[in-house]
Scaffold this active site. Sequence first.
Site, mmCIF file in Angstrom:
data_model
loop_
_atom_site.group_PDB
_atom_site.id
_atom_site.type_symbol
_atom_site.label_atom_id
_atom_site.label_comp_id
_atom_site.label_asym_id
_atom_site.label_seq_id
_atom_site.Cartn_x
_atom_site.Cartn_y
_atom_site.Cartn_z
ATOM 1 N N ASP A 187 17.732 70.281 39.114
ATOM 2 C CA ASP A 187 17.662 71.507 38.318
ATOM 3 C C ASP A 187 16.474 71.374 37.372
ATOM 4 O O ASP A 187 16.538 70.649 36.374
ATOM 5 C CB ASP A 187 18.949 71.714 37.522
ATOM 6 C CG ASP A 187 20.150 72.086 38.396
ATOM 7 O OD1 ASP A 187 20.248 71.557 39.526
ATOM 8 O OD2 ASP A 187 20.987 72.888 37.941
ATOM 9 N N LYS A 222 17.888 79.976 38.942
ATOM 10 C CA LYS A 222 18.955 79.747 37.964
ATOM 11 C C LYS A 222 18.590 80.416 36.648
ATOM 12 O O LYS A 222 17.443 80.358 36.207
ATOM 13 C CB LYS A 222 19.138 78.231 37.788
ATOM 14 C CG LYS A 222 20.173 77.810 36.748
ATOM 15 C CD LYS A 222 20.280 76.288 36.717
ATOM 16 C CE LYS A 222 21.139 75.794 35.552
ATOM 17 N NZ LYS A 222 21.220 74.323 35.509
ATOM 18 N N LYS A 262 22.151 80.732 40.636
ATOM 19 C CA LYS A 262 23.062 79.993 39.755
ATOM 20 C C LYS A 262 22.987 80.542 38.337
ATOM 21 O O LYS A 262 22.042 80.255 37.608
ATOM 22 C CB LYS A 262 22.714 78.499 39.751
ATOM 23 C CG LYS A 262 23.606 77.661 38.821
ATOM 24 C CD LYS A 262 23.228 76.183 38.870
ATOM 25 C CE LYS A 262 23.977 75.358 37.829
ATOM 26 N NZ LYS A 262 23.626 73.926 37.873
#
Length: 320
Positions: A152, A220, A256
């Site tokens: 991430d 995300k 996400k």
Amino acid sequence: MPTTLTAFADVTTSDSALRRFLHGLPGVDAVGLEARAASLGTRSIKTTAKAFAIDLAISMIDLTTLEGADTPGKVRALSAKAVHPDPTDRGTPMTAAVCVYPDMVATAKAALNGADVKVASVATAFPAGRAALPVKLADTADAVAAGADEIDMVIDRGAFLAGRYLETYELIKAVKEACVRPDGSAARLKVIFETGELSTYDNIRRASWIGMIAGADFIKTSTGKVGVNATPANTLLMLEAVRDFKEQTGIQIGVKPAGGIRTTKDALKFLVLVNETAGADWLTNHWFRFGASSLLNDLLMQRQKLSTGRYSGPDYVTVD
């Protein structure tokens, strides 16, 4: 179908070309976007469908601890909870992943001991992203070498907001390359935009396209470390982006939302957004995740209530 490289080769040849492409995207109708997100949030999910949706939401959680006070013991406990979220009911689904800092990846990997739960690691000087490129790439490489299944990363919001779009694209592309292991396999890459700092919906749309063109496996919303994190509106906008990208390229990208999603009611609203915007193809943990920790506890309490007919309360689930 064309690949990202062939379909968008021309727009990434220069900063000006990429700027023309991004500023040529349709402008976002903020009022319409927020109204649609609010409308979809009123959909009701009951009985059998609710039980299915709760299990689905549990299976989509990246169970997360990203604190300076993280210890190996805490990471091992979180990993155990990811495998058996409710020790009293072994039918409870596992979470999708455990998300930790790079130095805790090996601890999480060992604690999971082969369970079907991914280890995700934040990288690239999370959460601010204020570091030189070699540091960011080393951060990523260290996490991958330690066994991370997913990375991430955070974009450089300063570069993006200054209009240095090609620099943002090249950072993502370089991190994507750092995710590749010596055997040719690769950790999946989630690209965090920190939507609360991007100021406008148009910027969120542009960042989404940069991330997808650069090779993100997921886009995300947030780090969870700022005042405004995931919202129904910004997540809806990103779901529209991945839907449109797949229509153009045939390539599916995950989404996400992270930060601020704490209740079962909230999670179910997001699942409705996914189904109604991107479609059923995204209703798996391979393509949709929740970045959360406290959300799991509420989902477990609601799941217990559906199975027993009574609300057990927070003392009957572990505290993360």
